[in-house]
Write an enzyme that holds these catalytic residues in place. Structure first.
Site, PDB file in Angstrom:
ATOM      1  N   GLY A   1       0.793  -1.220   0.000  1.00  0.00           N
ATOM      2  CA  GLY A   1       0.000   0.000   0.000  1.00  0.00           C
ATOM      3  C   GLY A   1       0.823   1.266   0.000  1.00  0.00           C
ATOM      4  N   GLY A   2       2.150   1.136   0.144  1.00  0.00           N
ATOM      5  CA  GLY A   2       3.009   2.310   0.202  1.00  0.00           C
ATOM      6  C   GLY A   2       3.274   2.898  -1.170  1.00  0.00           C
TER       7      GLY A   2
ATOM      8  CB  ILE B   1       8.149   1.727  -3.544  1.00  0.00           C
ATOM      9  CG1 ILE B   1       9.022   2.993  -3.492  1.00  0.00           C
ATOM     10  CG2 ILE B   1       8.796   0.686  -4.444  1.00  0.00           C
ATOM     11  CD1 ILE B   1       9.247   3.637  -4.829  1.00  0.00           C
TER      12      ILE B   1
ATOM     13  CB  ALA C   1       7.946  -2.538  -1.025  1.00  0.00           C
TER      14      ALA C   1
ATOM     15  CE  LYS D   1      17.455   9.109   2.957  1.00  0.00           C
ATOM     16  NZ  LYS D   1      17.138   9.124   1.522  1.00  0.00           N
TER      17      LYS D   1
ATOM     18  CE  LYS E   1      15.435  -0.705   3.021  1.00  0.00           C
ATOM     19  NZ  LYS E   1      14.237  -1.567   2.858  1.00  0.00           N
TER      20      LYS E   1
ATOM     21  CG  ASN F   1      15.616  11.116  -2.009  1.00  0.00           C
ATOM     22  OD1 ASN F   1      15.141  11.020  -0.888  1.00  0.00           O
ATOM     23  ND2 ASN F   1      16.887  11.400  -2.220  1.00  0.00           N
ATOM     24  CB  VAL F   2      10.681   7.760  -5.673  1.00  0.00           C
ATOM     25  CG1 VAL F   2      11.546   6.604  -6.129  1.00  0.00           C
ATOM     26  CG2 VAL F   2      10.084   7.469  -4.315  1.00  0.00           C
TER      27      VAL F   2
END
Length: 620
Positions: free
Chosen positions: A300-301, A303, A373, A419, A431, A456-457
């Site tokens: 649902g995020g 990405i 994700a 990051k 991560k 970043n997107v």
């Protein structure tokens, strides 16, 4: 009871006026055809007797002509939008009318020259065609005069097919709020010419002077075929003028009628940052995804939801969305059901921290492809709640990875981040450990585990662009942490498309790195967004520097020191060969990390032992 259609009095009056006009034009055409045939000698016309033939046949000719015009639907056309089709119908109808008149005169033994037929057809076509075009032209003038006080003085960039189409709409649409007074185009062959009466004054170097000369209020970019680089270069020039900027949708949309000129949109920051559309092997992705059971955690995020949208296009046997946030999951569920009604979709609520829940999901559905994700990603929040970042990111990833191994998934793909490289914050360190975890599990499993790392997107939840938009809407100030901060940006669809392509290339253990293009200064980004909103930075809306937040870097990196950089078949995807680490030592450290995270103890020193590149912040 069915309603009877009402008589449209205005339409009836217009039709009656056209009938009267065509009656007059029909007889004028016949007379002038004869007049020309007699070499413009009125005396010869009178003496020939041909004029008497036309007078005796006039009422029959008039009725026949009106009938022919009616059959050719010349009284049903909207002449304000008349084009080549209407002119062709006028020509054919006029020729038929002239032929009938010539035939009728001979049947009634009324003398007429043979060349009269051709002259009559030509003149009738010209008279009727000009009358219709005159109506359109006069209507356009009246409309423009009526709208002039409300219209913005506009410069249009682009004098090609799209520009001509846009200009026609601007001039003729009753909804137009723009008066185009000049055009610029880089094609020197068009300079000095007129497009629908509007001068093409030169190339893009004339934009600044044109704004001052013509009092331009708005600039419209009407080159939908321009590449992203060309679009950025032109918009950069336009931004210096302080005019409002708008952009034309794709020409194919205008032609197909999907987008009207009224929906020309404002220039967005994505137009300044976006790149040319990525090229991928759609057939390869289709073979990889089609007919498979696919699981997307965090579906649902930002990405995750885009992953689901693009995966749905490739007809998976089943698409499973797994997310802890029910509102996000519900939104993407409804969207996919609306857009892909045939999709076999399953939406499940649960946390990646819950091994029992994951076990039930994997046992029930046996996913073949897993896109992971789900993660906590907000750097400042994770600095304040480091244990939650570890529990969700590290052990959530470990849980899903081990379930993929237990239930024989073919491939597991981790969504990682820049990051993770030389991390200065807990989120980045977590991560990086996720990347190590999937490489460790890959070495002992038949499942192929890979990670995809990118920056970043644009427009993702919690990213800087939505924040700047809210601050600008509130009147400022716009807050930038440091004037020298730079970041890499990519659109969400572009990033996800490359993620799917990387999944096709995977063999197991790789960390794929996406080419993020050129870095962008966040300060420039903020100021551009203010200008695009119609304001002047530091005049209308202040830009305030707040200082780097805990764990934030001036610039992000995509490669660890010592990593190689291997190309793939796609120029935008690389493979970094990661530094080796000891699996046993990692497993031991993970057990210790699990206990510390659940006890709420300070975990920064342990993170630094697991990820040597991690720089422990001073505040910790």
């Amino acid at each position: 009871m069915n309603k009877q259609p009402r008589f449209d009095s205005a339409k009836g009056i217009r039709t009656l006026l056209l009938l009267i006009l065509d009656s007059i034009l029909t007889n004028f055409a016949a007379f002038f055809a004869l007049f020309i045939r007699m070499e413009l000698d009125m005396g010869a016309v009178s003496e020939s007797g041909f004029l008497n033939s036309l007078i005796h046949y006039a009422w029959i000719n008039t009725l026949c002509t009106l009938l022919v015009f009616w059959l050719f639907q010349l009284y049903r056309s909207l002449w304000q939008y008349a084009g080549p089709d209407e002119l062709i119908r006028i020509t054919i109808a006029s020729c038929v009318s002239a032929a009938l008149q010539y035939l009728g005169l001979h049947l009634m033994s009324l003398p007429i020259p043979r060349s009269f037929l051709i002259l009559d057809a030509l003149l009738l076509t010209c008279f009727v065609g000009c009358s219709r075009l005159a109506y359109r032209y006069i209507r356009g003038i009246l409309h423009r005069r009526k709208q002039a006080p409300q219209q913005k003085c506009t410069l249009m960039v682009g004098a090609g097919d799209a520009g001509a189409l846009a200009l026609r709409e601007f001039q003729e649409s009753q909804h137009s709020g723009n008066k185009v007074v000049c055009i610029v185009d880089d094609d020197s062959n068009k300079w000095g010419r007129l497009l629908r009466g509007v001068p093409v004054i030169g190339g893009r170097d004339k934009i600044q002077s044109a704004v001052e000369r013509y009092g331009i209020q708005e600039i419209v970019l009407a080159i939908p075929s321009a590449s992203a680089a060309q679009r950025r270069a032109i918009l950069a020039v336009c931004q210096e003028t302080k005019c409002s900027l708008r952009i034309l949708p794709g020409i194919f949309q205008l032609i197909s009628g999907e987008v009207s000129i009224q929906k020309i949109r404002n220039v967005e920051i994505e137009d300044l940052l976006g790149r040319d559309p990525v090229k991928v092997d759609l057939a390869g992705i289709g073979d990889h995804v089609g007919g498979k059971v696919v699981l997307v955690t965090g579906g649902g995020g930002s990405i995750g939801s885009e992953l689901c949208r693009q995966l749905a296009q490739f007809h998976p046997a089943r698409l499973i969305i797994f997310d802890i946030y029910e509102n996000n999951a519900y939104d993407i569920q409804q969207e996919l059901r609306r857009n892909y009604p045939e999709l076999n979709l399953t939406v499940l609520i649960g946390s990646v921290r819950d091994r029992k829940r994951l076990d039930d999901v994997f046992s029930a559905y046996r996913p073949e492809l897993v896109y992971h994700a789900a993660a906590h990603k907000h750097v400042p929040l994770m600095e304040d709640s480091p244990c939650e970042a570890i529990k969700n990111n590290v052990f959530g990833t470990l849980n899903v990875a081990e379930m993929a191994d237990k239930y024989g998934a073919k491939r597991f793909l981790l969504i990682s981040t820049d990051k993770a490289v030389n991390p200065t914050n807990v989120m980045g360190a977590s991560k990086r450990i996720c990347e190590m975890v999937i490489q460790m599990v890959d070495r002992r499993s038949k499942t192929e585990y890979v990670a995809v790392r990118f920056g970043n997107v644009l427009g993702s939840n919690g990213s800087v662009i939505p924040l700047f938009r809210k601050q600008i809407a509130a009147g400022g100030p716009v807050t930038v942490t440091d004037p020298n901060v730079i970041r890499y940006f990519m659109t969400i669809p572009e990033a996800v498309t490359l993620v799917l392509q990387a999944g096709v290339y995977a063999k197991g253990g790789e960390i794929f790195i996406l080419d993020m293009g050129d870095p962008v200064r966040i300060d420039d980004l903020a100021r551009n967004m203010i200008r695009l909103s119609g304001f002047e930075p530091d005049v209308d809306i202040p830009v305030v520097y707040t200082g780097l937040r805990p764990g934030e870097k001036l610039f992000e990196e995509l490669l660890l020191s010592g990593e190689g950089n291997r190309k793939t078949a796609n120029d935008l995807i690389y493979i970094g060969k990661d530094q080796p680490f000891d699996d046993a030592a990692l497993q031991k450290a993970l057990r210790e990390l699990y206990l510390m995270a659940n006890d709420g103890k300070d975990i920064h020193e342990l993170l630094a032992r697991i990820v040597p590149e991690y720089r422990v912040p001073v505040h910790s």
